[in-house]
Design an enzyme around this catalytic site. Structure first.
Site, PDB file in Angstrom:
ATOM      1  N   ARG A  40     -13.005  -4.406 -16.225  1.00 62.45           N
ATOM      2  CA  ARG A  40     -13.962  -4.979 -16.156  1.00 62.45           C
ATOM      3  C   ARG A  40     -12.478  -6.049 -15.163  1.00 62.45           C
ATOM      4  O   ARG A  40     -13.256  -7.555 -14.812  1.00 62.45           O
ATOM      5  CB  ARG A  40     -14.406  -6.364 -16.636  1.00 62.45           C
ATOM      6  N   LYS A  45      -5.744  -7.225  -1.006  1.00 56.19           N
ATOM      7  CA  LYS A  45      -6.225  -7.064  -0.867  1.00 56.19           C
ATOM      8  C   LYS A  45      -5.732  -5.279  -1.564  1.00 56.19           C
ATOM      9  O   LYS A  45      -5.419  -4.957  -1.035  1.00 56.19           O
ATOM     10  CB  LYS A  45      -6.355  -6.336   0.843  1.00 56.19           C
ATOM     11  N   GLU A  78       4.949  -3.970  10.905  1.00 58.94           N
ATOM     12  CA  GLU A  78       3.651  -4.861  10.452  1.00 58.94           C
ATOM     13  C   GLU A  78       4.832  -6.223  10.984  1.00 58.94           C
ATOM     14  O   GLU A  78       4.422  -7.246  11.096  1.00 58.94           O
ATOM     15  CB  GLU A  78       3.361  -4.924   9.020  1.00 58.94           C
ATOM     16  N   LYS A 134       2.477 -14.578   5.659  1.00 57.25           N
ATOM     17  CA  LYS A 134       1.508 -13.714   5.256  1.00 57.25           C
ATOM     18  C   LYS A 134       0.897 -14.873   3.817  1.00 57.25           C
ATOM     19  O   LYS A 134      -0.484 -14.720   4.290  1.00 57.25           O
ATOM     20  CB  LYS A 134       1.854 -12.807   4.978  1.00 57.25           C
ATOM     21  N   GLU A 174     -10.555 -13.265   3.869  1.00 55.20           N
ATOM     22  CA  GLU A 174     -11.217 -13.022   5.191  1.00 55.20           C
ATOM     23  C   GLU A 174     -12.062 -13.586   5.659  1.00 55.20           C
ATOM     24  O   GLU A 174     -13.190 -12.740   5.825  1.00 55.20           O
ATOM     25  CB  GLU A 174     -10.644 -11.490   5.276  1.00 55.20           C
ATOM     26  N   ARG A 222      -7.669 -15.151   7.897  1.00 58.18           N
ATOM     27  CA  ARG A 222      -6.688 -14.395   7.676  1.00 58.18           C
ATOM     28  C   ARG A 222      -6.890 -12.875   8.400  1.00 58.18           C
ATOM     29  O   ARG A 222      -6.201 -11.269   8.421  1.00 58.18           O
ATOM     30  CB  ARG A 222      -7.004 -14.153   6.523  1.00 58.18           C
ATOM     31  N   ASN A 270      -4.476  -8.617  11.335  1.00 60.15           N
ATOM     32  CA  ASN A 270      -5.572  -7.240  11.592  1.00 60.15           C
ATOM     33  C   ASN A 270      -4.898  -6.341  12.868  1.00 60.15           C
ATOM     34  O   ASN A 270      -5.951  -5.486  12.905  1.00 60.15           O
ATOM     35  CB  ASN A 270      -6.771  -7.315  11.251  1.00 60.15           C
ATOM     36  N   HIS A 309      -4.901  -3.222  14.259  1.00 57.09           N
ATOM     37  CA  HIS A 309      -5.737  -2.097  12.612  1.00 57.09           C
ATOM     38  C   HIS A 309      -6.674  -1.706  13.357  1.00 57.09           C
ATOM     39  O   HIS A 309      -7.029  -0.806  12.634  1.00 57.09           O
ATOM     40  CB  HIS A 309      -5.347  -3.378  11.840  1.00 57.09           C
ATOM     41  N   HIS A 362      -6.830   1.647  12.838  1.00 62.41           N
ATOM     42  CA  HIS A 362      -7.364   3.003  11.615  1.00 62.41           C
ATOM     43  C   HIS A 362      -8.186   3.892  12.566  1.00 62.41           C
ATOM     44  O   HIS A 362      -8.135   4.858  11.430  1.00 62.41           O
ATOM     45  CB  HIS A 362      -8.349   2.133  10.943  1.00 62.41           C
ATOM     46  N   HIS A 375       1.059   5.013   8.955  1.00 61.05           N
ATOM     47  CA  HIS A 375       0.404   3.696   9.051  1.00 61.05           C
ATOM     48  C   HIS A 375       0.395   2.701  10.157  1.00 61.05           C
ATOM     49  O   HIS A 375      -0.180   2.175  11.463  1.00 61.05           O
ATOM     50  CB  HIS A 375      -0.287   2.430   7.787  1.00 61.05           C
TER      51      HIS A 375
HETATM   52  P1  NAD Z   1       3.074   4.417   1.204  1.00 54.39           P
HETATM   53  O1  NAD Z   1       2.913   3.975  -0.058  1.00 54.39           O
HETATM   54  O2  NAD Z   1       2.376   6.039   1.063  1.00 54.39           O
HETATM   55  O3  NAD Z   1       4.898   4.862   1.154  1.00 54.39           O
HETATM   56  C1  NAD Z   1       5.257   5.546   2.024  1.00 54.39           C
HETATM   57  C2  NAD Z   1       6.446   7.034   1.326  1.00 54.39           C
HETATM   58  O4  NAD Z   1       7.066   6.689   0.891  1.00 54.39           O
HETATM   59  C3  NAD Z   1       5.366   7.672   0.859  1.00 54.39           C
HETATM   60  O5  NAD Z   1       5.583   8.859   0.937  1.00 54.39           O
HETATM   61  C4  NAD Z   1       6.252   7.269  -1.174  1.00 54.39           C
HETATM   62  O6  NAD Z   1       5.995   8.018  -1.798  1.00 54.39           O
HETATM   63  C5  NAD Z   1       7.472   6.701  -0.436  1.00 54.39           C
HETATM   64  N1  NAD Z   1       8.362   6.345  -0.562  1.00 54.39           N
HETATM   65  C6  NAD Z   1       8.023   5.131  -1.358  1.00 54.39           C
HETATM   66  N2  NAD Z   1       8.917   3.796  -1.316  1.00 54.39           N
HETATM   67  C7  NAD Z   1       9.748   4.895  -2.194  1.00 54.39           C
HETATM   68  C8  NAD Z   1      11.244   4.312  -1.656  1.00 54.39           C
HETATM   69  N3  NAD Z   1      12.004   3.656  -2.223  1.00 54.39           N
HETATM   70  N4  NAD Z   1      12.172   5.828  -1.621  1.00 54.39           N
HETATM   71  C9  NAD Z   1      11.852   6.588  -1.331  1.00 54.39           C
HETATM   72  N5  NAD Z   1      10.728   7.024  -0.734  1.00 54.39           N
HETATM   73  C10 NAD Z   1       9.888   6.303  -1.017  1.00 54.39           C
HETATM   74  O7  NAD Z   1       3.089   4.226   2.549  1.00 54.39           O
HETATM   75  P2  NAD Z   1       2.925   2.401   3.026  1.00 54.39           P
HETATM   76  O8  NAD Z   1       3.225   2.507   4.141  1.00 54.39           O
HETATM   77  O9  NAD Z   1       3.973   1.541   2.004  1.00 54.39           O
HETATM   78  O10 NAD Z   1       1.726   1.751   2.834  1.00 54.39           O
HETATM   79  C11 NAD Z   1       0.800   2.589   4.092  1.00 54.39           C
HETATM   80  C12 NAD Z   1      -0.307   1.678   3.189  1.00 54.39           C
HETATM   81  O11 NAD Z   1      -0.814   0.826   2.373  1.00 54.39           O
HETATM   82  C13 NAD Z   1      -1.352   2.127   3.994  1.00 54.39           C
HETATM   83  O12 NAD Z   1      -2.219   2.108   2.594  1.00 54.39           O
HETATM   84  C14 NAD Z   1      -1.995   1.039   4.187  1.00 54.39           C
HETATM   85  O13 NAD Z   1      -3.821   1.154   4.384  1.00 54.39           O
HETATM   86  C15 NAD Z   1      -1.966   0.055   3.184  1.00 54.39           C
HETATM   87  N6  NAD Z   1      -1.946  -1.444   2.894  1.00 54.39           N
HETATM   88  C16 NAD Z   1      -2.541  -2.246   2.633  1.00 54.39           C
HETATM   89  C17 NAD Z   1      -2.649  -4.021   3.025  1.00 54.39           C
HETATM   90  C18 NAD Z   1      -2.681  -4.616   2.241  1.00 54.39           C
HETATM   91  O14 NAD Z   1      -3.135  -5.781   2.174  1.00 54.39           O
HETATM   92  N7  NAD Z   1      -3.525  -4.211   0.935  1.00 54.39           N
HETATM   93  C19 NAD Z   1      -1.539  -3.913   3.966  1.00 54.39           C
HETATM   94  C20 NAD Z   1      -1.196  -3.414   4.673  1.00 54.39           C
HETATM   95  C21 NAD Z   1      -1.245  -1.915   4.349  1.00 54.39           C
HETATM   96  N1  GLY Z   2      -2.499  -6.020   5.641  1.00 58.92           N
HETATM   97  C1  GLY Z   2      -3.970  -7.913   6.704  1.00 58.92           C
HETATM   98  C2  GLY Z   2      -4.425  -8.589   4.810  1.00 58.92           C
HETATM   99  O1  GLY Z   2      -4.237  -8.276   3.695  1.00 58.92           O
HETATM  100  O2  GLY Z   2      -5.454  -9.415   5.517  1.00 58.92           O
END
Ligand code: NAD
Ligand code: GLY
Length: 371
Positions: free
Chosen positions: A124, A146, A188, A230, A240, A244, A248, A251, A255, A268
Site C-alpha cells: 500500500r 507521476k 523536454e 517544473k 494536474e 500542470r 504536456n 505530448h 504520445h 519519447h
Molecule cells: P529510458 O529510461 O528508457 O532511458 C533511455 C535509455 O538510456 C535506456 O536505454 C537506458 O537504459 C539508457 N540509460 C539510462 N541512463 C543511462 C546512463 N547514465 N548511461 C547509459 N545509458 C543510460 O528513457 P528516458 O528518456 O530517460 O525516459 C523516457 C520515459 O520517461 C518515458 O517512458 C516517458 O513517458 C517518461 N516520462 C515521465 C515523466 C513523468 O513526469 N513521470 C515525464 C517525462 C517523461
Molecule cells: N511531464 C509532465 C508532468 O509531470 O506533468
C-alpha cells in the site's frame, strides 16, 4: 551542488529536496538514510544502467547499513509494463521488504515511472527515491510524482501520483549516455522554455555544444533551472487539475506518434520534439503565435539533432490515437498551445479537428512510414 525544495500546497507532509550535482552516487547510501531510514531497501534499474552504476549504488547503500534487494529489467519503453511490475513485486516481496523500506529508481524515465508505480502500490505504498541517470529523467520525469506504466491502448494509461521522498541527480552519470539520449532530454528542456521561460530558450541555444559534450557544470545548471521551472508548476497544481497540463506541450501529438511507431522506433524525446513542432504550427495557424517564433523553435530542435518531420502512414490514425490520451476532458482533446511569445502557453479545448489534422500534415514527410 544545487538544492531545489518541493513542497506540495495541500500537505506539509509532502516536501522533498531535489539535489543536483556531481559524484552524488558515491554518497547515495548516507543520503537515502537521511530521508528513508530502514533495515532494507530495493534498487530498481534497467540492464543498461545496472551495468554502469548498480554496483556503486549498491555498495554505497550497503555501507550505510541497508540490506539491498536489486531488481533489474531489460531496458526500453516496451518493458514499462504491468508484466515488469509483477516481476518487481515478486522480487521485492520475496526479499521481505518492509513498509519503511525505500524503493530506489536508478535509471531513466522508464525506470523512474516503473519503480515509482511499484513503490506506490507495494504494501500500500513505500517510500520512493529517484536517482535519474538520463537528462530527460533529471529535468522532467523524476520530479512531480507521476508514476506508471504503459498499456496496449496507449502510454502511461496505468499509474498514480506518488511523490518521491528525495531526488538525487548526479550529472556525471550522463557521461555514459548516447548522444540521442541527451538530445531527447533537451526536447523536454525546450518544452519548459517555450511554456515558461524565454531566457532558458536562449541558454539552450548558446550551450548546445557544452550540453552535448556533457560538461558537468553546464548540465548541472541546465538541470537545476528546469527542475525549478517544473517545481513551481507542480507545487501550484500537483494533481494536474489546471496549470500542470501546460507541461504536456507536444505530448498528445507525441504520445500518439510513439504508440503508432512502436516504442522501439521513436524515443519519447523525439516524439515530444515532433509534437512541439505540430503544436507551434497549430498556434501559428490560429494567429496565436508569431511564425518567427515557431521557426526559431524548429531551428533550435533541428540544431539539437531532434526530428521535426516524420513519415506518417495515415494521419487520421494519429488523430484517432490522440483520442486515447489521458488528457481528454468530456470527450474533447485538451491541447497545449504556445501563445504570443516563447515563454507563454495556454490550455486549449476548442480546437477543430481540421486544424489538428493540418498540424499533423505539417510534420508529415514522404518516405517509408515510421508512425
Ligand atoms: P529510458 O529510461 O528508457 O532511458 C533511455 C535509455 O538510456 C535506456 O536505454 C537506458 O537504459 C539508457 N540509460 C539510462 N541512463 C543511462 C546512463 N547514465 N548511461 C547509459 N545509458 C543510460 O528513457 P528516458 O528518456 O530517460 O525516459 C523516457 C520515459 O520517461 C518515458 O517512458 C516517458 O513517458 C517518461 N516520462 C515521465 C515523466 C513523468 O513526469 N513521470 C515525464 C517525462 C517523461
Ligand atoms: N511531464 C509532465 C508532468 O509531470 O506533468
Amino acid at each position: 551542488m544545487s538544492e531545489i525544495h518541493i513542497q506540495l500546497p495541500s500537505s506539509a507532509a509532502i516536501a522533498y529536496p531535489v539535489l543536483v550535482g556531481s559524484h552524488l552516487l558515491q554518497e547515495l547510501g548516507q543520503r537515502v538514510k537521511e530521508r528513508a531510514p530502514a533495515p532494507s531497501c530495493a534498487l530498481i534499474s534497467d540492464d543498461h544502467v545496472a551495468k554502469h552504476y548498480l554496483p556503486m549504488a549498491k555498495a554505497s547503500l550497503e555501507a550505510a547499513g541497508y540490506r539491498v534487494c536489486s531488481f533489474v529489467f531489460p531496458a526500453g519503453e516496451a518493458n514499462k509494463t504491468l508484466r515488469t511490475v509483477t516481476g518487481a513485486y515478486d522480487a521485492l516481496l520475496s526479499a521481505r521488504l518492509e513498509r519503511s523500506s525505500p524503493v530506489i529508481a536508478l535509471g531513466g524515465g522508464v525506470t523512474g515511472d516503473l519503480a515509482g508505480f511499484v513503490s506506490s502500490t507495494l504494501l500500500r505504498g513505500v517510500p520512493f527515491i529517484q536517482v535519474p541517470t538520463t537528462l530527460l529523467a533529471a529535468v522532467d520525469a523524476s520530479v512531480g510524482g507521476k508514476v506508471g506504466v504503459d498499456h496496449a491502448m496507449g502510454k502511461n494509461l496505468i499509474g498514480a501520483f506518488h511523490q518521491p521522498a528525495a531526488v538525487f541527480t548526479d550529472v556525471t552519470t550522463f557521461k555514459t549516455l548516447p548522444l540521442l539520449e541527451i538530445q531527447c532530454g533537451l526536447a523536454e528542456c525546450v518544452k519548459h522554455a517555450i511554456i515558461k521561460d524565454a531566457k532558458l530558450f536562449d541558454f539552450i541555444e548558446h550551450n548546445i555544444a557544452a550540453i552535448c559534450a556533457c560538461d558537468s557544470a553546464t548540465l548541472a545548471e541546465l538541470v537545476a533551472w528546469n527542475v525549478q521551472i517544473k517545481a513551481v508548476v507542480v507545487m501550484a497544481d500537483p494533481f494536474e487539475r489546471g496549470e500542470r497540463a501546460l507541461l504536456n506541450l507536444g505530448h498528445t501529438f507525441g504520445h500518439a506518434l510513439e504508440t503508432l511507431a512502436g516504442y522501439a522506433n521513436l524515443a519519447h524525446g523525439q516524439a515530444v520534439s515532433l509534437g512541439v513542432v505540430a503544436a507551434c504550427h497549430l498556434a501559428v495557424q490560429r494567429g496565436e503565435f508569431p511564425p518567427g517564433s515557431a521557426l526559431a523553435v524548429e531551428s533550435l530542435l533541428t540544431r539539437i539533432g531532434l526530428p521535426v518531420r516524420i513519415a506518417i502512414a495515415d494521419p487520421t490514425a494519429v488523430f484517432r490515437a490522440m483520442g486515447s490520451d489521458k488528457k481528454i476532458i468530456s470527450g474533447r482533446l485538451r491541447l497545449i498551445l504556445p501563445t504570443e511569445h516563447i515563454g507563454k502557453a495556454r490550455i486549449a479545448t476548442d480546437i477543430p479537428e481540421g486544424q489538428i489534422m493540418q498540424a499533423i500534415g505539417y510534420i508529415q514527410q514522404q518516405g517509408a512510414a515510421v508512425a
